[in-house]
Design an enzyme around this catalytic site. Structure first.
Site, PDB file in Angstrom:
ATOM      1  N   ASP A  55     -10.205   7.326 -11.999  1.00  0.00           N
ATOM      2  CA  ASP A  55     -10.841   6.553 -10.925  1.00  0.00           C
ATOM      3  C   ASP A  55     -11.990   7.353 -10.321  1.00  0.00           C
ATOM      4  OD1 ASP A  55      -8.807   4.735 -11.217  1.00  0.00           O
ATOM      5  OD2 ASP A  55      -7.665   5.516  -9.512  1.00  0.00           O
TER       6      ASP A  55
HETATM    7  N1  URA Z   1      -3.669   7.190 -11.770  1.00  0.00           N
HETATM    8  C1  URA Z   1      -4.502   6.686 -10.836  1.00  0.00           C
HETATM    9  O1  URA Z   1      -4.085   5.988  -9.936  1.00  0.00           O
HETATM   10  N2  URA Z   1      -5.815   7.011 -10.926  1.00  0.00           N
HETATM   11  C2  URA Z   1      -6.323   7.795 -11.883  1.00  0.00           C
HETATM   12  O2  URA Z   1      -7.537   8.053 -11.897  1.00  0.00           O
HETATM   13  C3  URA Z   1      -5.454   8.293 -12.850  1.00  0.00           C
HETATM   14  C4  URA Z   1      -4.135   7.976 -12.779  1.00  0.00           C
END
Ligand code: URA
Length: 254
Positions: free
Chosen positions: A117
């Site tokens: 993310d």
């Molecule tokens: N889980 C999440 O919520 N975000 C990420 O970027 C990776 C794993």
């Protein structure tokens, strides 16, 4: 007409001009490759070739320079980035936000193995080895990932148990997860070791139990860490690391 190389699918071109083949193998620039060809240093299928317009098939022709066989497989690259916050895992963003490609620049076109993310930090692997990437991302290989999660509030023991056993999300129950509390953090920081990688999974797991994730850092992916890499820095993997990844993904060394 010359075929366009498409590394996104890791497909080798069917035919390619000999000087370009030598350049793709990382041996020399196209111009220098022409010199090697004109000097009689290059053989195709054991015959010296001095015609610059010669084309070869990377998958079937045997190209050698001074008797050493070369291959464009040699230009497969593997990179690990320690991703900072505020960078998105995409090649182009219509809102012109910063992307991971602002941080990692290689001669070869490489692609991230999965996503983090925008505000998740930590280990992000890139490669142009489509076969390995595909295997690492495929759920059946259950690649191990570890996350350091910092919550706004302390986590209750009963919720740790729920995370361990699996919580119900809109795309199904999560698989069992190992959870360790980070000492000295008033139960706000945890390490999760898991084998799934659904979209925003860690954030959604905690949101489903009423917690807000303040920081999320991936500290391990398939045995790789960002140790020694500052945020925003990247490096090529060592041969030993590539071998380890291939073994992990059930691929034999070629
Ligand atoms: N889980 C999440 O919520 N975000 C990420 O970027 C990776 C794993």
């Amino acid at each position: 007409m010359e075929q366009v190389e498409d590394k996104s699918k890791n497909v080798l071109p069917q035919v390619v001009r000999l000087n370009r083949f030598i350049a793709m193998a990382g041996i020399a620039s196209r111009r220098k490759a022409e010199e090697l060809i004109l000097n009689g240093e290059v053989t195709v299928n054991k015959k010296v070739v001095t015609d610059l317009s010669t084309k070869v098939s990377p998958s079937t022709d045997r190209v050698a320079i001074n008797d050493k066989v070369i291959s464009i497989e040699e230009s497969l690259v593997y990179v690990v980035l320690n991703k900072p916050k505020d960078f998105i895992t995409t090649a182009k963003d219509e809102k012109n936000r910063r992307t991971v490609y602002d941080l990692v620049q290689t001669r070869e076109r490489i692609f991230p193995v999965g996503r983090l993310d925008r505000n998740t930090t930590g280990v992000l692997l890139f490669t142009n080895d489509g076969e390995l990437a595909h295997r690492l991302m495929h759920p059946s290989h259950e690649i191990e990932k570890s996350y350091h999660v910092s919550l706004e509030t302390s986590v209750e023991q009963q919720d740790i148990e729920k995370i361990k056993k699996g919580v119900h999300l809109e795309d199904g129950k999560t698989s069992p997860t190992r959870v360790q509390l980070v000492p000295g953090t008033k139960s706000r920081d945890l390490v999760l070791i898991m084998h799934e990688g659904r979209n925003r999974q860690v954030r959604r797991m905690f949101e489903s139990l009423g917690y807000e994730v303040k920081r999320l850092d991936r500290i391990q992916y398939a045995g790789l860490t960002a140790e020694g890499l500052g945020r925003g820095r990247w490096r090529y993997l060592s041969n030993a690391e590539v071998r380890m990844l291939k073994k992990y993904a059930g691929l034999k060394e070629k």
